[in-house]
Design a protein around this motif. Structure first.
Motif, PDB file in Angstrom:
ATOM      1  N   ASN A  35       0.854  -1.192   0.000  1.00 19.59           N
ATOM      2  CA  ASN A  35       0.000   0.000   0.000  1.00 19.59           C
ATOM      3  C   ASN A  35       0.888   1.240   0.000  1.00 19.59           C
ATOM      4  OD1 ASN A  35      -2.665  -1.322   0.307  1.00 19.59           O
ATOM      5  ND2 ASN A  35      -1.844  -1.917   2.307  1.00 19.59           N
ATOM      6  N   VAL A  36       0.535   2.225  -0.813  1.00 19.42           N
ATOM      7  CA  VAL A  36       1.240   3.502  -0.871  1.00 19.42           C
ATOM      8  C   VAL A  36       0.221   4.600  -0.625  1.00 19.42           C
ATOM      9  CG1 VAL A  36       2.640   5.066  -2.264  1.00 19.42           C
ATOM     10  CG2 VAL A  36       2.926   2.591  -2.513  1.00 19.42           C
ATOM     11  N   SER A  37       0.472   5.437   0.365  1.00 16.58           N
ATOM     12  CA  SER A  37      -0.503   6.464   0.716  1.00 16.58           C
ATOM     13  C   SER A  37       0.192   7.785   1.026  1.00 16.58           C
ATOM     14  CB  SER A  37      -1.343   6.018   1.917  1.00 16.58           C
ATOM     15  OG  SER A  37      -0.510   5.770   3.043  1.00 16.58           O
ATOM     16  N   VAL A  38      -0.601   8.844   1.002  1.00 10.14           N
ATOM     17  CA  VAL A  38      -0.119  10.189   1.323  1.00 10.14           C
ATOM     18  C   VAL A  38      -1.127  10.817   2.262  1.00 10.14           C
ATOM     19  CG1 VAL A  38       0.490  12.463   0.428  1.00 10.14           C
ATOM     20  CG2 VAL A  38       0.991  10.422  -0.922  1.00 10.14           C
ATOM     21  N   LYS A  39      -0.634  11.479   3.298  1.00  8.54           N
ATOM     22  CA  LYS A  39      -1.529  12.205   4.183  1.00  8.54           C
ATOM     23  C   LYS A  39      -1.011  13.624   4.377  1.00  8.54           C
ATOM     24  CE  LYS A  39       0.396  11.027   8.752  1.00  8.54           C
ATOM     25  NZ  LYS A  39       0.097  10.446  10.079  1.00  8.54           N
ATOM     26  N   GLY A  40      -1.925  14.532   4.610  1.00 12.31           N
ATOM     27  CA  GLY A  40      -1.567  15.927   4.834  1.00 12.31           C
ATOM     28  C   GLY A  40      -1.866  16.837   3.657  1.00 12.31           C
ATOM     29  N   ASN A  41      -2.202  16.261   2.487  1.00  7.58           N
ATOM     30  CA  ASN A  41      -2.513  17.090   1.309  1.00  7.58           C
ATOM     31  C   ASN A  41      -3.973  17.514   1.356  1.00  7.58           C
ATOM     32  OD1 ASN A  41      -2.958  14.224   0.835  1.00  7.58           O
ATOM     33  ND2 ASN A  41      -3.520  14.758  -1.255  1.00  7.58           N
TER      34      ASN A  41
ATOM     35  N   GLN B 130      10.854  20.772   4.073  1.00  7.82           N
ATOM     36  CA  GLN B 130      11.553  20.310   5.270  1.00  7.82           C
ATOM     37  C   GLN B 130      10.714  19.307   6.074  1.00  7.82           C
ATOM     38  OE1 GLN B 130      14.687  21.336   5.751  1.00  7.82           O
ATOM     39  NE2 GLN B 130      14.567  22.632   3.935  1.00  7.82           N
ATOM     40  N   GLU B 131       9.414  19.237   5.800  1.00  8.29           N
ATOM     41  CA  GLU B 131       8.513  18.407   6.601  1.00  8.29           C
ATOM     42  C   GLU B 131       8.082  17.126   5.903  1.00  8.29           C
ATOM     43  OE1 GLU B 131       7.797  19.063   9.701  1.00  8.29           O
ATOM     44  OE2 GLU B 131       8.842  20.980   9.727  1.00  8.29           O
ATOM     45  N   ILE B 132       8.518  16.901   4.677  1.00 12.67           N
ATOM     46  CA  ILE B 132       8.120  15.687   3.952  1.00 12.67           C
ATOM     47  C   ILE B 132       8.888  14.495   4.510  1.00 12.67           C
ATOM     48  CG2 ILE B 132       8.039  14.560   1.697  1.00 12.67           C
ATOM     49  CD1 ILE B 132       7.966  17.352   0.451  1.00 12.67           C
ATOM     50  N   SER B 133       8.169  13.459   4.882  1.00 18.94           N
ATOM     51  CA  SER B 133       8.833  12.293   5.470  1.00 18.94           C
ATOM     52  C   SER B 133       8.111  11.008   5.053  1.00 18.94           C
ATOM     53  CB  SER B 133       8.854  12.404   7.006  1.00 18.94           C
ATOM     54  OG  SER B 133       7.537  12.460   7.520  1.00 18.94           O
TER      55      SER B 133
ATOM     56  N   GLU C 112       3.947   5.347   3.706  1.00 18.31           N
ATOM     57  CA  GLU C 112       3.052   6.501   3.818  1.00 18.31           C
ATOM     58  C   GLU C 112       3.896   7.767   3.846  1.00 18.31           C
ATOM     59  OE1 GLU C 112      -0.836   7.084   6.369  1.00 18.31           O
ATOM     60  OE2 GLU C 112       0.912   7.584   7.611  1.00 18.31           O
ATOM     61  N   TYR C 113       3.617   8.678   2.924  1.00 24.24           N
ATOM     62  CA  TYR C 113       4.332   9.952   2.864  1.00 24.24           C
ATOM     63  C   TYR C 113       3.496  11.017   3.578  1.00 24.24           C
ATOM     64  CZ  TYR C 113       7.045   7.646  -0.794  1.00 24.24           C
ATOM     65  OH  TYR C 113       7.833   6.768  -1.498  1.00 24.24           O
ATOM     66  N   THR C 114       4.120  11.690   4.511  1.00 26.73           N
ATOM     67  CA  THR C 114       3.450  12.763   5.238  1.00 26.73           C
ATOM     68  C   THR C 114       3.911  14.103   4.695  1.00 26.73           C
ATOM     69  OG1 THR C 114       3.329  11.425   7.247  1.00 26.73           O
ATOM     70  CG2 THR C 114       3.053  13.801   7.501  1.00 26.73           C
ATOM     71  N   VAL C 115       2.960  14.956   4.309  1.00 23.18           N
ATOM     72  CA  VAL C 115       3.286  16.279   3.766  1.00 23.18           C
ATOM     73  C   VAL C 115       2.553  17.346   4.572  1.00 23.18           C
ATOM     74  CG1 VAL C 115       3.678  15.400   1.436  1.00 23.18           C
ATOM     75  CG2 VAL C 115       1.401  16.190   2.080  1.00 23.18           C
ATOM     76  N   VAL C 116       3.081  18.555   4.508  1.00 19.39           N
ATOM     77  CA  VAL C 116       2.464  19.706   5.172  1.00 19.39           C
ATOM     78  C   VAL C 116       2.242  20.773   4.122  1.00 19.39           C
ATOM     79  CG1 VAL C 116       2.723  21.486   6.934  1.00 19.39           C
ATOM     80  CG2 VAL C 116       3.593  19.178   7.361  1.00 19.39           C
ATOM     81  N   GLU C 117       0.969  21.114   3.875  1.00 21.68           N
ATOM     82  CA  GLU C 117       0.637  22.120   2.867  1.00 21.68           C
ATOM     83  C   GLU C 117       1.211  23.479   3.251  1.00 21.68           C
ATOM     84  OE1 GLU C 117      -1.108  21.878   0.029  1.00 21.68           O
ATOM     85  OE2 GLU C 117      -2.473  20.168   0.172  1.00 21.68           O
ATOM     86  N   LYS C 118       1.568  24.252   2.233  1.00 23.05           N
ATOM     87  CA  LYS C 118       1.965  25.641   2.470  1.00 23.05           C
ATOM     88  C   LYS C 118       1.262  26.524   1.445  1.00 23.05           C
ATOM     89  CE  LYS C 118       6.102  25.898  -0.452  1.00 23.05           C
ATOM     90  NZ  LYS C 118       7.545  26.192  -0.479  1.00 23.05           N
TER      91      LYS C 118
END
Length: 873
Positions: free
Chosen positions: A384-390, A431-434, A450-456
């Motif tokens: 499974n490949v997922s992204v959260k924070g978008n 700097q926050e992508i992990s 799972e990739y965690t991102v922070v919108e700007k």
């Protein structure tokens, strides 16, 4: 008479005294001392409360867990000690004591005496700069209302002393005192004073080595990256002693010895002495041991790769000097996620569960035979490949950038590349992508990521006004880098604008008494949504009025108009690698001059057309933050071409050139004449020159080559070195037709595009000199520039990013290759700072010192201040 049952002192002695309470309780009953060996059960008849507290008796008794009717054992019972522990754990009370006030038969009365823990009213921090006070308060959580305990006081003191000692202030001392507040408030409150005495920084006067017979002192000193002895000429790394850094440097000294083949090297002893002037001297005794070389190296357990293939990565041969540090890096280089090592060789090809272990099997005669034992394990696949924070960016925009897909073989390179691609989008805080590897299952060879991102913020608004060029100048603009044009008519999507589809849209209006500029641009990075093919288009309209020196206002009867449209396509390539981008664009511009005579152009009336094709090849593998890259490079090569009209239109440009030169010579002869016939001839000659120039520039004919390259190298931490090289050349197919007066290079200053929309000129920044001062008034056809920047971040966290820099740069420009000398440059140096905010883009200020004179002057340029808005040098 009250007899004490248990007396717990305050603060950090709590746990020790609770233990003592469990072992022994001393009481006195009616003047007689109870024999501790006799245990008696009593029933609690009453519980009273005494002390300075705002809490009711019922509340305190509830906190203690005791109640009337409970049976307690005296001595040695646990109920009273448990009650005391609960009161302490509430973090509300201080000076907790329990007394027996009365006994009657098998019943007793208890009194709980305590005080409320005081709350912090205000804090004063003395001995440091005002700007650092808030930092001390925040780091130690000394906020108003916090409970003041002995632990808080001790922790604050220890933290501050440790903090400043780590910065080289070995003599740092901190005194924390509290004072009770007397006022009408019933709460127990105190004021705190924190006195910090950092003392002087302790510098290293001498570093002495002993025992190093084969490796020089100079090499060992060089290995100590953090601890340096005093040196007046050293600027980058000042001398100071920090214990943690010193211990790290001792390990580096051992590593240096091991790199030279001394496998058994060690530090025998090290000592620190304080000199009379307060500085310190360090003495380090080492034992080198014998020098070793590599013998036979065998691989065991490898089935996927042959011994030859693994040896090509290991790059160690029999007879090489033993280097344990380098061996570890060839097995797994933890300092570089993209390193070409054995671990990455396996992990980039699916073998996540592989392990590689070097084992020394023999060391006879100082020759080390080794086995590289490989456990390959099962290939690993993404489940499974997922992204959260978008929250704003649509899923399809994010997922099309992912290099990891469900069912795909695991690759460490693809994970690292995905982080880079998401950071380069500009929609998320790089700097926050992990990545988070989850549900890793070696048995079935699967894992989730799972990739965690922070919108700007991705929109920028520009609203400016000011006086310049003889009048008020206003600018209104907006750009959106994550636009969604399909939702432009969806009212619910305007928050405040439609977002999420990764498109770019920009609008800009700039106006003054002398000109108006309107522009619109739009780009779609994935045309059709299937492949990374970027489509872009832009439209612009500019009208410039000539300045009337008599009225000191704009002459609306004399104008210069440019209308332009550009359409472009850019495609990511797979060869030579997938960092390359091939871009192509077609541009049409119409120049219309109406009695607009200036030094910029060779004619004042008429029109000119420019139909050009631009092809470019670029490669950008910088990572990860596009605002502050810490590695990689960025190269760009482009050619802007027009059709060679002179080859097919049948015009004799040589004859026109000779006629024009003759007319110019004749005008020079007639310019001072007052004869009416000469004046008529002068006007006719001027008119003919205009006609010739109109013919020469009816359709612009030229080619323009540009190249630029940036490298980013991380020196230490986030300190980054950035060299850059630029070159540009504007040429003509037909020398008789000549180089066009448009599209030229103007060198010097801040590089802001002044008048760039009028004639296609390019303003090339070179700090330390006034704007466009290093080229002639009509611009130059060739330039080159070198620059070197050393960057250090102030903050990269959050959406606002700030970094400082120092720079050296130089450049030159000429009108032809015959005069071109790339090393006859104008030089400068200086410092600057950059501030990036999503709403405004990149802002900055530079202070540059020009070491050479401006052309036509004799004194050096000296210090110049440059402001940066929305661009990067």
């Amino acid at each position: 008479m009250e007899k004490q049952v248990n007396n717990l002192t305050k603060y950090n002695l709590r746990q020790a005294l609770i233990t003592a309470c469990l072992l022994f309780v001393s009481i006195a009953l009616q003047g007689q001392t109870l024999d501790p060996s006799k245990r008696i059960d009593y029933t609690i008849a009453d519980i009273s409360i005494k002390g300075e507290t705002i809490y009711s008796a019922e509340t305190i008794v509830t906190y203690s867990g005791l109640k009337k009717g409970d049976v307690v054992t005296i001595p040695g019972g646990v109920k009273i000690s448990t009650a005391i522990k609960k009161l302490w754990d509430s973090n509300l009370f201080n000076n907790i004591d329990v007394y027996i006030t009365k006994t009657e038969g098998s019943q007793l009365s208890l009194q709980i005496q305590l005080d409320d823990l005081p709350e912090l009213n205000e804090v004063k921090v003395l001995g440091i700069k005002k700007g650092k006070i808030s930092e001390v308060i925040e780091e130690n959580k000394l906020n108003r209302g916090v409970k003041v305990t002995e632990n808080l006081i001790t922790t604050t003191k220890n933290y501050l002393e440790s903090k400043y000692r780590k910065e080289g202030f070995l003599k740092a001392r901190t005194i924390v005192s509290v004072e009770k507040v007397i006022d009408s408030v019933k709460k127990s409150r105190v004021n705190m004073t924190v006195r910090i005495d950092r003392g002087d920084k302790v510098k290293v006067n001498k570093i002495e080595f002993s025992g190093n017979e084969k490796v020089s002192k100079r090499r060992l000193l060089k290995a100590m990256k953090n601890t340096k002895k005093k040196n007046l000429i050293r600027v980058v790394k000042r001398s100071k002693y920090i214990e943690a850094d010193y211990k790290e440097d001792l390990a580096a000294v051992v590593d240096k010895l091991k790199e030279k083949g001394y496998r058994d090297a060690r530090i025998i002893s090290d000592s620190l002495t304080i000199d009379k002037n307060g500085d310190i001297s360090l003495k380090i005794a080492v034992e080198e041991g014998e020098k070793y070389t590599y013998g036979t190296i065998n691989f065991l357990g490898n089935t996927i790769y042959s011994d030859k293939q693994l040896n090509q990565v290991l790059k160690i041969k029999k007879g090489d000097t033993y280097n344990g540090v380098e061996l570890e890096k060839r097995i797994a280089d933890n300092s570089d996620p993209d390193a070409f090592d054995l671990t990455n060789l396996y992990q980039n090809n699916g073998y996540l569960f592989s392990t590689i272990t070097p084992v020394e099997v023999s060391a006879d005669g100082n020759v080390i035979d080794m086995e590289i034992r490989v456990t390959e394990g099962k290939p690993a696949y993404f489940k499974n490949v997922s992204v959260k924070g978008n929250d704003a960016t649509n899923d399809h925009v994010v997922f099309r950038e992912l290099r990891t897909r469900p069912g795909q073989l695991y690759s460490k390179t693809n994970v690292v590349r995905t982080i880079r691609e998401l950071g380069q989008l500009g929609y998320f805080d790089a700097q926050e992508i992990s990545p988070d590897l989850k549900n890793v299952n070696p048995n079935d060879g699967t894992l989730d990521v799972e990739y965690t991102v922070v919108e700007k913020g991705t929109g920028q608004f520009q609203l400016q006004g000011g006086y310049g060029g003889g009048g008020f100048m206003g600018t209104v603009g907006a750009s959106f880098n994550n636009f969604s044009i399909k939702n432009i008519f969806n009212g619910e999507a305007w928050k405040p604008v439609p977002r999420g589809d990764g498109q770019s849209l920009a609008l800009r209006l700039q106006t003054s008494r002398f000109f108006q500029t309107y522009s619109f641009s739009f780009s779609e990075p994935w045309l059709g949504g299937k492949k990374p093919v970027q489509f872009s288009t832009s439209i612009s309209q500019t009208k410039q009025y000539l300045y009337n020196r008599i009225t000191r206002s704009a002459d609306k009867n004399r104008s210069f108009n440019i209308t332009g449209i550009t359409v472009g396509i850019a495609k990511k390539l797979n060869v030579p690698d997938d960092y390359f981008v091939l871009s192509q664009s077609l541009q049409y511009q119409f120049y219309d001059l109406n009695n607009y005579n200036t030094g910029l152009f060779t004619f004042g009336d008429g029109s000119s057309r420019n139909l050009s094709y631009t092809i470019g090849l670029s490669r950008n593998n910088t990572f990860n933050d596009p605002i502050y890259p810490i590695g990689g490079s960025n190269f760009s090569l482009s050619a802007k071409l027009t059709f060679p009209y002179s080859a097919v239109n049948g015009v004799d440009y040589k004859a026109l050139k000779e006629e024009r030169e003759a007319k110019v010579r004749r005008i020079d002869e007639l310019i001072t004449s007052t004869d009416d016939n000469d004046v008529i001839e002068l006007n006719e000659a001027s008119q003919r020159i205009t006609e010739i120039d109109q013919e020469r520039y009816k359709w612009l004919e030229f080619y323009k080559i540009k190249f630029s390259g940036d490298w980013f190298t991380k020196i230490k931490g986030n300190l980054v070195l950035r060299p850059r090289f630029e070159f540009g050349f504007l040429g003509a197919y037909n020398n008789d037709r000549g180089v066009i007066p448009f599209e030229r290079f103007f060198l010097g200053g801040d590089g802001m595009q002044q008048f760039s929309r009028l004639d296609g000129r390019e303003a090339i920044p070179l700090r330390g000199y006034p704007n466009q001062s290093l080229s002639n008034n009509d611009g130059e056809s060739i330039y080159n520039k070198f620059s070197l920047e050393l960057r250090h971040p102030i903050t990269l966290k959050g959406q606002t990013k700030i970094f400082a820099m120092t720079f050296l740069e130089g450049g030159t420009s000429f009108n032809s290759f015959r005069d071109f000398d790339p090393f006859n440059i104008k030089r400068s140096a200086g410092i600057g700072i950059r501030l990036f905010m999503p709403a405004f883009g990149l802002l900055g200020i530079d202070f540059g010192h020009g070491f050479d004179p401006i052309p036509g002057e004799t004194a050096k340029s000296g210090w110049q201040t440059h402001f940066v808005l929305g661009q990067q040098f």
